[in-house]
Design a protein around this motif. Structure first.
Motif, PDB file in Angstrom:
ATOM      1  N   SER A  64       0.815  -1.215   0.000  1.00 39.33           N
ATOM      2  CA  SER A  64       0.000   0.000   0.000  1.00 39.33           C
ATOM      3  C   SER A  64       0.849   1.265   0.000  1.00 39.33           C
ATOM      4  CB  SER A  64      -0.941   0.011   1.207  1.00 39.33           C
ATOM      5  OG  SER A  64      -0.208  -0.037   2.417  1.00 39.33           O
ATOM      6  N   TYR A  65       2.145   1.137   0.330  1.00 42.99           N
ATOM      7  CA  TYR A  65       3.030   2.301   0.306  1.00 42.99           C
ATOM      8  C   TYR A  65       3.630   2.543  -1.077  1.00 42.99           C
ATOM      9  CZ  TYR A  65       2.549   2.398   5.332  1.00 42.99           C
ATOM     10  OH  TYR A  65       2.026   2.487   6.604  1.00 42.99           O
ATOM     11  N   LEU A  66       3.307   1.688  -2.044  1.00 43.88           N
ATOM     12  CA  LEU A  66       3.715   1.915  -3.431  1.00 43.88           C
ATOM     13  C   LEU A  66       2.611   2.738  -4.086  1.00 43.88           C
ATOM     14  CD1 LEU A  66       4.893  -1.737  -4.178  1.00 43.88           C
ATOM     15  CD2 LEU A  66       6.349   0.231  -3.584  1.00 43.88           C
ATOM     16  N   ILE A  67       2.643   4.045  -3.887  1.00 47.99           N
ATOM     17  CA  ILE A  67       1.475   4.853  -4.205  1.00 47.99           C
ATOM     18  C   ILE A  67       1.397   5.289  -5.669  1.00 47.99           C
ATOM     19  CG2 ILE A  67       1.217   5.622  -1.826  1.00 47.99           C
ATOM     20  CD1 ILE A  67       2.461   8.262  -2.613  1.00 47.99           C
ATOM     21  N   SER A  68       2.498   5.276  -6.386  1.00 45.06           N
ATOM     22  CA  SER A  68       2.453   5.650  -7.803  1.00 45.06           C
ATOM     23  C   SER A  68       2.682   4.421  -8.671  1.00 45.06           C
ATOM     24  CB  SER A  68       3.508   6.716  -8.120  1.00 45.06           C
ATOM     25  OG  SER A  68       4.811   6.153  -8.076  1.00 45.06           O
ATOM     26  N   ASN A  69       2.281   4.493  -9.927  1.00 40.91           N
ATOM     27  CA  ASN A  69       2.547   3.402 -10.858  1.00 40.91           C
ATOM     28  C   ASN A  69       4.048   3.170 -10.994  1.00 40.91           C
ATOM     29  OD1 ASN A  69      -0.172   3.111 -11.285  1.00 40.91           O
ATOM     30  ND2 ASN A  69      -0.190   4.028 -13.320  1.00 40.91           N
ATOM     31  N   PHE A  76       2.903 -11.822  -2.300  1.00 41.10           N
ATOM     32  CA  PHE A  76       2.580 -10.571  -1.622  1.00 41.10           C
ATOM     33  C   PHE A  76       1.071 -10.428  -1.465  1.00 41.10           C
ATOM     34  CE2 PHE A  76       2.573  -9.749  -6.142  1.00 41.10           C
ATOM     35  CZ  PHE A  76       1.494  -8.894  -6.358  1.00 41.10           C
ATOM     36  N   ASP A  77       0.678  -9.604  -0.494  1.00 44.50           N
ATOM     37  CA  ASP A  77      -0.733  -9.273  -0.330  1.00 44.50           C
ATOM     38  C   ASP A  77      -0.939  -7.808  -0.672  1.00 44.50           C
ATOM     39  OD1 ASP A  77       0.486  -8.157   1.885  1.00 44.50           O
ATOM     40  OD2 ASP A  77      -0.921  -8.966   3.345  1.00 44.50           O
ATOM     41  N   PHE A  78      -2.184  -7.424  -0.895  1.00 39.17           N
ATOM     42  CA  PHE A  78      -2.468  -6.025  -1.191  1.00 39.17           C
ATOM     43  C   PHE A  78      -3.885  -5.686  -0.747  1.00 39.17           C
ATOM     44  CE2 PHE A  78      -3.998  -8.272  -4.935  1.00 39.17           C
ATOM     45  CZ  PHE A  78      -5.167  -7.604  -5.287  1.00 39.17           C
ATOM     46  N   ILE A  79      -4.120  -4.391  -0.550  1.00 39.66           N
ATOM     47  CA  ILE A  79      -5.441  -3.919  -0.153  1.00 39.66           C
ATOM     48  C   ILE A  79      -6.332  -3.870  -1.388  1.00 39.66           C
ATOM     49  CG2 ILE A  79      -6.752  -2.018   0.840  1.00 39.66           C
ATOM     50  CD1 ILE A  79      -4.298  -1.264   2.449  1.00 39.66           C
ATOM     51  N   ASP A  80      -7.425  -4.613  -1.355  1.00 41.61           N
ATOM     52  CA  ASP A  80      -8.349  -4.713  -2.482  1.00 41.61           C
ATOM     53  C   ASP A  80      -9.314  -3.525  -2.480  1.00 41.61           C
ATOM     54  OD1 ASP A  80     -10.079  -5.593  -4.508  1.00 41.61           O
ATOM     55  OD2 ASP A  80     -11.230  -6.819  -3.104  1.00 41.61           O
ATOM     56  N   ALA A  81      -9.217  -2.685  -3.507  1.00 38.33           N
ATOM     57  CA  ALA A  81     -10.025  -1.464  -3.572  1.00 38.33           C
ATOM     58  C   ALA A  81     -11.519  -1.762  -3.554  1.00 38.33           C
ATOM     59  CB  ALA A  81      -9.667  -0.669  -4.826  1.00 38.33           C
ATOM     60  N   ASN A  82     -11.923  -2.835  -4.216  1.00 36.46           N
ATOM     61  CA  ASN A  82     -13.347  -3.139  -4.335  1.00 36.46           C
ATOM     62  C   ASN A  82     -13.988  -3.474  -2.997  1.00 36.46           C
ATOM     63  OD1 ASN A  82     -14.099  -3.019  -7.265  1.00 36.46           O
ATOM     64  ND2 ASN A  82     -12.347  -4.399  -7.411  1.00 36.46           N
ATOM     65  N   ARG A  83     -13.181  -3.959  -2.057  1.00 36.48           N
ATOM     66  CA  ARG A  83     -13.717  -4.277  -0.739  1.00 36.48           C
ATOM     67  C   ARG A  83     -13.375  -3.209   0.292  1.00 36.48           C
ATOM     68  NH1 ARG A  83     -12.480 -10.743  -0.466  1.00 36.48           N
ATOM     69  NH2 ARG A  83     -10.539 -10.084  -1.455  1.00 36.48           N
ATOM     70  N   ARG A 109      -2.110   3.381  -0.953  1.00 41.94           N
ATOM     71  CA  ARG A 109      -2.805   3.009  -2.191  1.00 41.94           C
ATOM     72  C   ARG A 109      -3.524   1.687  -2.023  1.00 41.94           C
ATOM     73  NH1 ARG A 109      -0.207   2.782  -8.326  1.00 41.94           N
ATOM     74  NH2 ARG A 109      -2.123   2.118  -9.396  1.00 41.94           N
ATOM     75  N   VAL A 110      -4.727   1.626  -2.577  1.00 38.98           N
ATOM     76  CA  VAL A 110      -5.455   0.365  -2.684  1.00 38.98           C
ATOM     77  C   VAL A 110      -5.544   0.019  -4.174  1.00 38.98           C
ATOM     78  CG1 VAL A 110      -6.705   0.715  -0.543  1.00 38.98           C
ATOM     79  CG2 VAL A 110      -7.705   1.535  -2.667  1.00 38.98           C
ATOM     80  N   PHE A 111      -5.566  -1.276  -4.485  1.00 37.82           N
ATOM     81  CA  PHE A 111      -5.475  -1.733  -5.861  1.00 37.82           C
ATOM     82  C   PHE A 111      -6.688  -2.572  -6.249  1.00 37.82           C
ATOM     83  CE2 PHE A 111      -1.132  -1.299  -4.323  1.00 37.82           C
ATOM     84  CZ  PHE A 111      -0.460  -0.700  -5.384  1.00 37.82           C
ATOM     85  N   THR A 112      -6.974  -2.597  -7.530  1.00 34.33           N
ATOM     86  CA  THR A 112      -7.884  -3.614  -8.048  1.00 34.33           C
ATOM     87  C   THR A 112      -7.046  -4.823  -8.452  1.00 34.33           C
ATOM     88  OG1 THR A 112      -7.771  -2.897 -10.358  1.00 34.33           O
ATOM     89  CG2 THR A 112      -9.423  -1.830  -8.939  1.00 34.33           C
ATOM     90  N   LEU A 113      -7.662  -5.979  -8.472  1.00 40.03           N
ATOM     91  CA  LEU A 113      -6.954  -7.195  -8.858  1.00 40.03           C
ATOM     92  C   LEU A 113      -6.428  -7.086 -10.282  1.00 40.03           C
ATOM     93  CD1 LEU A 113      -6.063 -10.068  -8.236  1.00 40.03           C
ATOM     94  CD2 LEU A 113      -8.359 -10.860  -8.851  1.00 40.03           C
ATOM     95  N   ASN A 114      -7.192  -6.487 -11.172  1.00 39.96           N
ATOM     96  CA  ASN A 114      -6.748  -6.334 -12.558  1.00 39.96           C
ATOM     97  C   ASN A 114      -5.483  -5.489 -12.660  1.00 39.96           C
ATOM     98  OD1 ASN A 114      -8.791  -7.896 -13.585  1.00 39.96           O
ATOM     99  ND2 ASN A 114     -10.138  -6.169 -14.082  1.00 39.96           N
ATOM    100  N   GLU A 115      -5.387  -4.431 -11.844  1.00 35.04           N
ATOM    101  CA  GLU A 115      -4.178  -3.608 -11.846  1.00 35.04           C
ATOM    102  C   GLU A 115      -2.955  -4.439 -11.476  1.00 35.04           C
ATOM    103  OE1 GLU A 115      -5.031   0.929 -10.570  1.00 35.04           O
ATOM    104  OE2 GLU A 115      -5.568  -0.562  -9.051  1.00 35.04           O
ATOM    105  N   ILE A 116      -3.081  -5.207 -10.399  1.00 34.77           N
ATOM    106  CA  ILE A 116      -1.963  -6.028  -9.945  1.00 34.77           C
ATOM    107  C   ILE A 116      -1.558  -7.035 -11.014  1.00 34.77           C
ATOM    108  CG2 ILE A 116      -1.334  -7.841  -8.311  1.00 34.77           C
ATOM    109  CD1 ILE A 116      -1.132  -5.066  -7.106  1.00 34.77           C
ATOM    110  N   GLN A 117      -2.529  -7.680 -11.628  1.00 33.58           N
ATOM    111  CA  GLN A 117      -2.225  -8.666 -12.673  1.00 33.58           C
ATOM    112  C   GLN A 117      -1.497  -8.027 -13.839  1.00 33.58           C
ATOM    113  OE1 GLN A 117      -6.380  -9.978 -12.900  1.00 33.58           O
ATOM    114  NE2 GLN A 117      -5.714 -12.057 -12.429  1.00 33.58           N
ATOM    115  N   LEU A 118      -1.870  -6.801 -14.199  1.00 33.65           N
ATOM    116  CA  LEU A 118      -1.222  -6.121 -15.315  1.00 33.65           C
ATOM    117  C   LEU A 118       0.210  -5.745 -14.968  1.00 33.65           C
ATOM    118  CD1 LEU A 118      -1.335  -4.958 -18.143  1.00 33.65           C
ATOM    119  CD2 LEU A 118      -2.353  -2.874 -17.196  1.00 33.65           C
TER     120      LEU A 118
END
Length: 255
Positions: free
Chosen positions: A110-115, A137-144, A207-216
């Motif tokens: 979540s501390y990786l705030i920029s692309n 790794f884990d990440f904060i899911d924006a949708n939830r 930053r929170v991410f969508t799963l699609n962002e992480i996959q890309l």
């Protein structure tokens, strides 16, 4: 990175997180993934105060930790003096020898705030893994998480540090930036003789991410997703990604 991870507040952070993370369960969860993928060496990015490091050491595993806070590393070294820790930045690091696996736990992504932050971090991970190495790794899911914070504007945690109860009152606000960025305001305080004493206040952007962002991002940096684990954790559920390094990234480094 929050300055609260430095100086005396590193001890408060350490006490706070041990109230809602079962580090034995955390270790077994991640170690099972590493063992299933035949990993013999591991680097933990954002190793913090060494709670996982201690358990890797106790099980005679080849472990290396990296953290941006020297004060957190100092606590980690007291917890497990024979483990090795590096003071560094997860966005750009170089190891003397590549490792079989790299972990980022505790939602430190979540501390990786920029692309660019994400791109550099994943690039460094790719460069420091052995061939077909594993990135977990884990990440904060924006949708939830965004709906969760809309319904829980304030979150209170309590922990004893040096025999004194400490409290953290957290408040979250979604920004209107290009990425899904959250403004996190936290007030740390004690209550002595029925009087509230504020010991620190902090403001962070995460930053929170969508799963699609992480996959890309993983695709761009040359990783194959092996598994997506929907994991129940404290406060809200999250995703854990297990990815394998491919020989060549799909996009050249920005460096």
């Amino acid at each position: 990175m929050s300055e609260l991870y430095n100086d005396k507040m590193a001890s408060v952070y350490d006490a706070m997180y041990q109230t809602f993370i079962d580090y034995n369960e955390e270790y077994h969860f991640y170690n099972d993934i590493l063992q299933n993928n035949r990993c013999h060496s591991v680097l933990e990015l954002g190793s913090g105060t060494g709670n996982l490091a201690l358990r890797f050491f106790q099980n005679n595993q080849k472990y290396l930790g990296l953290d941006a806070s020297e004060d957190m590393i100092a606590i980690a070294k007291k917890r497990t003096s024979k483990s090795t820790f590096i003071h560094g930045d997860m966005r750009e690091f170089t190891l003397g020898n590549p490792v079989d696996s790299i972990l980022i736990t505790g939602r430190s992504t979540s501390y990786l705030i920029s692309n660019e932050d994400v791109y550099y971090c994943f690039d460094s991970v790719h460069q420091n893994l052995n061939d077909e190495g594993i990135f977990v790794f884990d990440f904060i899911d924006a949708n939830r998480y965004i709906p969760y914070t809309e319904n829980n504007k304030s979150i209170l945690h309590q922990a004893d540090c040096n025999g004194i109860p400490h409290y953290r009152d957290s408040n979250w606000k979604l920004t209107m930036s290009d990425n899904f960025l959250m403004e996190w305001t936290a007030t740390y305080y004690t209550i002595l003789n029925n009087e509230k004493e504020i010991i620190a206040e902090d403001f962070s952007t995460v930053r929170v991410f969508t799963l699609n962002e992480i996959q890309l991002f993983l695709y761009m940096k040359g990783f194959e997703v092996l598994e997506i684990i929907d994991r129940k954790t404290y406060a809200y559920d999250t995703y854990v990604i297990v990815a394998k390094k491919r020989n060549e990234p799909n996009f050249h480094s920005l460096k």
